[in-house]
Design a protein around this motif. Structure first.
Motif, short mmCIF file in Angstrom:
data_model
loop_
_atom_site.label_atom_id
_atom_site.label_comp_id
_atom_site.label_asym_id
_atom_site.label_seq_id
_atom_site.Cartn_x
_atom_site.Cartn_y
_atom_site.Cartn_z
N LYS A 1 69.60 12.16 67.27
CA LYS A 1 70.06 13.24 68.16
C LYS A 1 69.02 13.58 69.22
CE LYS A 1 71.60 18.03 68.38
NZ LYS A 1 71.90 19.28 67.66
N THR B 1 74.49 20.72 65.15
CA THR B 1 75.20 19.60 64.52
C THR B 1 74.44 19.02 63.33
OG1 THR B 1 74.27 18.15 66.23
CG2 THR B 1 76.54 18.92 66.54
N GLU B 2 73.10 19.06 63.35
CA GLU B 2 72.35 18.52 62.22
C GLU B 2 72.57 19.34 60.95
OE1 GLU B 2 69.04 20.54 64.78
OE2 GLU B 2 70.90 19.44 65.11
#
Length: 468
Positions: free
Chosen positions: A228, A420-421
């Protein structure tokens, strides 16, 4: 006067999180008190078995009793003990009873009225203190409304809180899960945060051996962050692994002192597949009686043991018994049946898939009544025959469907609220519980997934999506 009243109300509402956690803590202890009042006396023992402490729980009681006996006799802690099913629960129980000075047994019976309430109180206290720390961490990052409902689920979900009034390991496990989430909720590069994450992650398997491979989930989390942010976070990953490996080395050393062999303490994991999965897979594949399958497997094991010059102490049980001081024989046998299980499972993958579908559907059906019927009935087989069980089925199904609808909607909303992680690691953590526990089919084993779902539950109640 109205202005003064309104000010007081607003002040009270500002403490709603603390009030929620405190009231939940009181309710948890009230439940423990009532259960112990009803079941912690010799008159309700059935065949000499304590209604609250039976089946697998007695393993930890027996182990704790051995530790306490050694400590009180001033024996060295390295005196020989059996390989533990789980490393931590028996030792914590032993520490508690050693400090309180109470005995765990009276003759052959679990001793009644020997400080069990304080033990449950302390377990509950630990959990709600960690919930408070989790709230303090998340309130700085997420919507106050979402955090409130996340905390609400953690404090009052009957599926979760019922275990605070039991001697199962789940309550302790939930506390360590939340400690891990506190460290995961925000990615930090510093050594201490990632070292502690590795240590706490490793601690999960010391409570439940099924989580020995959970470390792979966190490693995937680091890999996801790398892709990411396009940066190789070597220091955080190394810090994490140092914490995790240090824990493994410590446990292996302690087990070596206790059992003469270096072991990470996975005896329960090695035997679980063989006991609960392999006979059912072969029964489906061969369309044969389960008892005959077990007899055939046991005969194979007897031949293997004799071929390897292992002296069997007891040939009657499905899992062969060896002399309790012969740790090498026990360890060799457990390794044998573990690899034998893997081979059988992969060879009969069609039967395995069929069994998994059936069992996993039962696994994810929530059961807020579990502890109640566990105490009331002798065992699962007795309860399944009752009218009460039949009446609970439609209630459980409707309750489960509503809950998962909330989680799904909250999951979708999370993409506008959470990084998102974090969504990634929570999601694969839920999937880990589902796939690893799916073949066991017991809703109790799926309950830890609810802890991982709790942020999604909170996000369901957001009025609008808030961009992170």
């Amino acid at each position: 006067m109205n202005l003064v009243s309104k000010t007081k109300i607003n002040k009270i509402l500002s403490y709603k999180f603390i009030i929620l956690i405190f009231i939940s803590f009181l309710l948890s202890n009230y439940s423990s008190f009532n259960y112990l009042k009803k079941y912690d006396n010799y008159s309700v023992y059935k065949d000499g078995i304590h209604p609250m402490i039976k089946t697998a729980i007695t393993n930890h009681y027996d182990e704790a009793n051995n530790f306490v006996t050694n400590l009180r006799n001033k024996n060295n802690l390295s005196s020989k003990n059996n390989l533990s099913d789980e490393f931590l629960p028996g030792r914590l129980l032993a520490g508690y009873y050693f400090l309180t000075g109470e005995d765990l047994y009276q003759g052959d019976l679990i001793k009644a009225e020997n400080g069990k309430f304080l033990y449950l109180f302390l377990k509950s206290l630990l959990y709600y203190l960690v919930v408070y720390l989790f709230y303090r961490k998340t309130i700085k990052i997420f919507s106050k409304r979402a955090v409130f409902f996340t905390t609400f689920l953690l404090c009052l979900s009957p599926d979760i809180v019922q275990y605070h009034s039991s001697f199962w390991n789940e309550s302790l496990f939930f506390s360590f899960q939340l400690m891990m989430l506190i460290l995961l909720i925000e990615f930090k590069k510093n050594f201490l945060n990632n070292f502690l994450l590795g240590f706490v992650c490793g601690s999960l398997y010391l409570i439940g051996q099924e989580y020995f491979f959970y470390v792979t989930v966190i490693i995937f989390y680091y890999i996801f962050i790398f892709f990411k942010y396009k940066k190789f976070f070597i220091k955080p990953l190394v810090s994490f692994l140092i914490g995790y490996i240090l824990l493994l080395i410590s446990v292996s050393y302690i087990n070596q002192k206790n059992t003469e062999i270096y072991s990470t303490g996975l005896s329960g994991l090695k035997t679980a597949l063989y006991i609960y999965i392999v006979p059912q897979v072969l029964s489906l594949e061969k369309n044969d009686n389960l008892k005959l399958i077990k007899k055939e497997l046991k005969n194979q094991d007897i031949l293997w043991a004799e071929k390897n010059n292992l002296k069997i102490l007891n040939k009657d049980s499905f899992i062969l018994q060896f002399n309790k001081d012969d740790f090498n024989a026990t360890n060799d046998y457990q390794n044998h049946i573990f690899f034998k299980s893997i081979k059988i499972i992969f060879k009969n993958y069609k039967a395995l898939s069929s069994l998994f579908v059936k069992k996993s559907l039962h696994l994810i059906t929530l059961n807020p009544f579990y502890i109640q019927y566990f105490y009331e009935y002798d065992g699962k087989s007795e309860f399944l025959k009752t009218d009460e069980h039949k009446k609970n089925i439609p209630i459980r199904i409707i309750y489960t469907l509503i809950f998962y609808f909330i989680i799904l909607k909250g999951f979708i909303k999370s993409f506008g609220q959470m990084k998102t992680e974090l969504i990634f690691v929570l999601t694969i953590s839920i999937l880990y519980v589902f796939f690893v526990m799916g073949l066991l089919g017991t809703p109790r084993y799926f309950t830890p997934a609810l802890i991982f779902m709790s942020p999604f539950f909170g996000n369901f109640f957001l009025k609008k999506i808030i961009k992170s």
